[in-house]
Write an enzyme that holds these catalytic residues in place. Structure first.
Site, short mmCIF file in Angstrom:
data_model
loop_
_atom_site.label_atom_id
_atom_site.label_comp_id
_atom_site.label_asym_id
_atom_site.label_seq_id
_atom_site.Cartn_x
_atom_site.Cartn_y
_atom_site.Cartn_z
N ASP A 37 45.07 0.16 29.77
CA ASP A 37 46.35 0.28 30.54
C ASP A 37 47.38 1.17 29.45
O ASP A 37 48.12 0.79 28.24
CB ASP A 37 47.00 -1.44 30.77
CG ASP A 37 48.55 -1.40 30.99
OD1 ASP A 37 48.57 -0.75 31.79
OD2 ASP A 37 49.11 -1.76 31.68
N TYR A 59 51.08 -7.04 29.48
CA TYR A 59 51.85 -6.86 31.51
C TYR A 59 50.99 -5.71 31.45
O TYR A 59 51.56 -5.11 30.90
CB TYR A 59 53.37 -7.21 31.19
CG TYR A 59 54.15 -7.25 32.44
CD1 TYR A 59 53.62 -8.02 33.60
CD2 TYR A 59 54.54 -5.95 33.23
CE1 TYR A 59 55.36 -7.95 34.69
CE2 TYR A 59 54.71 -5.53 34.46
CZ TYR A 59 55.25 -7.11 35.17
OH TYR A 59 55.65 -7.10 36.47
N LYS A 89 54.87 5.79 34.78
CA LYS A 89 55.70 6.31 33.89
C LYS A 89 55.56 7.45 33.99
O LYS A 89 55.99 8.32 35.03
CB LYS A 89 55.92 5.15 32.42
CG LYS A 89 55.81 3.62 32.79
CD LYS A 89 56.78 3.20 33.04
CE LYS A 89 56.43 1.87 32.71
NZ LYS A 89 57.35 0.83 33.69
N1 HOZ Z 1 56.34 -2.67 32.41
C1 HOZ Z 1 58.18 -2.46 32.90
C2 HOZ Z 1 59.12 -3.24 31.66
N2 HOZ Z 1 57.95 -3.63 30.73
C3 HOZ Z 1 58.08 -2.42 34.13
C4 HOZ Z 1 59.99 -2.33 34.35
C5 HOZ Z 1 60.31 -3.26 35.66
O1 HOZ Z 1 59.33 -4.44 35.31
O2 HOZ Z 1 60.84 -3.29 36.68
#
Ligand code: HOZ
Length: 428
Positions: free
Chosen positions: A239, A144, A267
């Site tokens: 990433d 993702y 983050k």
């Molecule tokens: N990448 C985070 C969760 N896997 C993002 C948090 C979100 O999407 O709120």
């Protein structure tokens, strides 16, 4: 523990916010029940609207590596806010944090700050396309990279949790330029490169995956990807939104000794404020406007409060590198404790951990890619999640997310967690 006030707040939220949440992963749709509403947080603990104290293993999906309301970050933000909160003009602190980031991360000369990991990845891919003059990209199923159109193809995190890895709204035209490979499977990458010779701008990867649970790269995988990208004149994008400044000061690049062409951050780099960034060597970054032709912009990019938080966080980490050793030790302790309990209670499981990222999969088989992650028993995970919650422990409400540990956790917190897991394991 009861969560009545959270449920009432969720009811009200649903009237005016789609699904009652501003990001889908916060909802409990996959595990059932209502999400917890947080009132405040300090160190390793969340305090919810019902007055419960929870040990937090998400830590805002990663940023709170040194604990919630970490004083140097809070103080830096307060002091900065007194001088104004946004100017839409350059400020000195942007250069300060840029200099620090460039000094800590291997292989980068310049960095641009944006507001989120999504923006960082989206911009990095646009830059890669502009720089190479090619359109296609390779991504991995279950990875993702935020919710930009090109990435919502077999995406991990909330997209897969809610059964929508390919989102409606992404046009066929956009989707056709995203080629899908299998994580930890070099052959799948080679095939795509062969079939699309001269057309691929970049390959983007979470070098340690964190959005289908935590999945480390197989030995040599990242090195081989580097070599394949070089052979085929494809830019390699790491990433590091989750892993950057968490798995090591220099991220996965430092940990595995592999250098990417472009790196994205989020983050930890913002210390809990909305910050993302992308970085590369000078030649690539100077392809960006205003000196280069690739356009990318943002009124709040490099916002002074966000930069103050990020600078305080990165400075703390740089000045206390022992944090990484301490975090690794605590995470290993937790992993070993859970493993022991699961063997004792005969719970089929597989735990993946690297540094302070960890995920528990309810399957006996190794979890190395999206397909193996999807084999986990979701029913068992849901019971596990709710039993932990009942006992004051908060993990991500999805089997497809990683846990992120904070150094604010004490060994007593870890022992409490292991004891709770021992107690609830009989119900799994
Ligand atoms: N990448 C985070 C969760 N896997 C993002 C948090 C979100 O999407 O709120």
């Amino acid at each position: 523990m009861t969560y009545q006030r959270s449920s009432a707040l969720f009811k009200a939220a649903q009237q005016v916010i789609p699904g009652g949440v501003n990001s889908p992963v916060r909802a409990f749709k996959a595990v059932g029940g209502d999400p917890i509403f947080v009132k405040e947080a300090k160190g390793a603990y969340l305090y919810d609207e019902d007055g419960n104290r929870l040990i937090d293993y998400i830590n805002s999906w990663g940023p709170m590596i040194l604990g919630h309301a970490y004083p140097p970050v809070v103080n830096a933000v307060i002091e900065k806010a007194k001088q104004g909160t946004s100017f839409g003009m350059p400020t000195q602190i942007e250069t300060e944090i840029a200099e620090l980031a460039v000094s800590l991360v291997p292989g980068i000369d310049k960095i641009r700050f944006v507001n989120s990991g999504t923006e960082a990845c989206m911009s990095a891919v646009r830059l890669a396309r502009g720089f190479t003059g090619k359109d296609k990209i390779i991504k991995f199923a279950g990875c993702y990279h935020g919710h930009s159109d090109s990435f919502l193809i077999q995406a991990g995190s909330g997209a897969v949790t809610f059964g929508m890895p390919n989102s409606p709204g992404v046009t066929v035209g956009t989707a056709k330029d995203t080629l899908l490979a299998t994580y930890n499977d070099l052959e799948s990458v080679e095939k795509l490169m062969q079939a699309n010779k001269g057309e691929i701008a970049c390959l983007i990867i979470e070098p340690v995956a964190g959005n289908m649970g935590c999945i480390p790269p197989a030995e040599g995988f990242l090195q081989e990807l580097r070599a394949l990208c070089d052979e085929n004149e494809i830019l390699l994008i790491f990433d590091e939104v989750m892993t950057g400044f968490r798995l090591a000061l220099g991220g996965v690049q430092e940990l595995y000794g592999v250098t990417a062409d472009l790196v994205t951050f989020g983050k930890v780099i913002g210390g809990g404020l909305p910050v993302g960034a992308f970085a590369a060597r000078k030649e690539i970054m100077d392809y960006l406007a205003p000196i280069g032709p690739v356009y990318q912009a943002g009124t709040l990019s490099g916002n002074p409060l966000a930069m103050a938080a990020g600078l305080a966080m990165l400075t703390s980490l740089k000045n206390s590198p022992e944090v990484f050793t301490s975090l690794n030790k605590k995470s290993k302790y937790l992993e070993e404790g859970i493993t022991k309990v699961f063997y004792k209670r005969k719970v089929p499981h597989h735990i993946n951990r690297i540094g302070s990222m960890i995920s528990v999969h309810f399957t006996d088989d190794p979890v190395t890619d999206f397909a193996s992650a999807a084999k986990g028993n979701n029913k068992t995970f849901n019971t596990f999640f709710h039993q932990l919650l009942k006992n004051g422990i908060y993990i991500a409400p999805s089997a497809f997310e990683s846990w992120f540990l904070t150094d604010a956790l004490t060994y007593q917190d870890l022992d409490t967690t292991i004891a709770v897991i021992d107690k609830v394991a009989t119900e799994l």
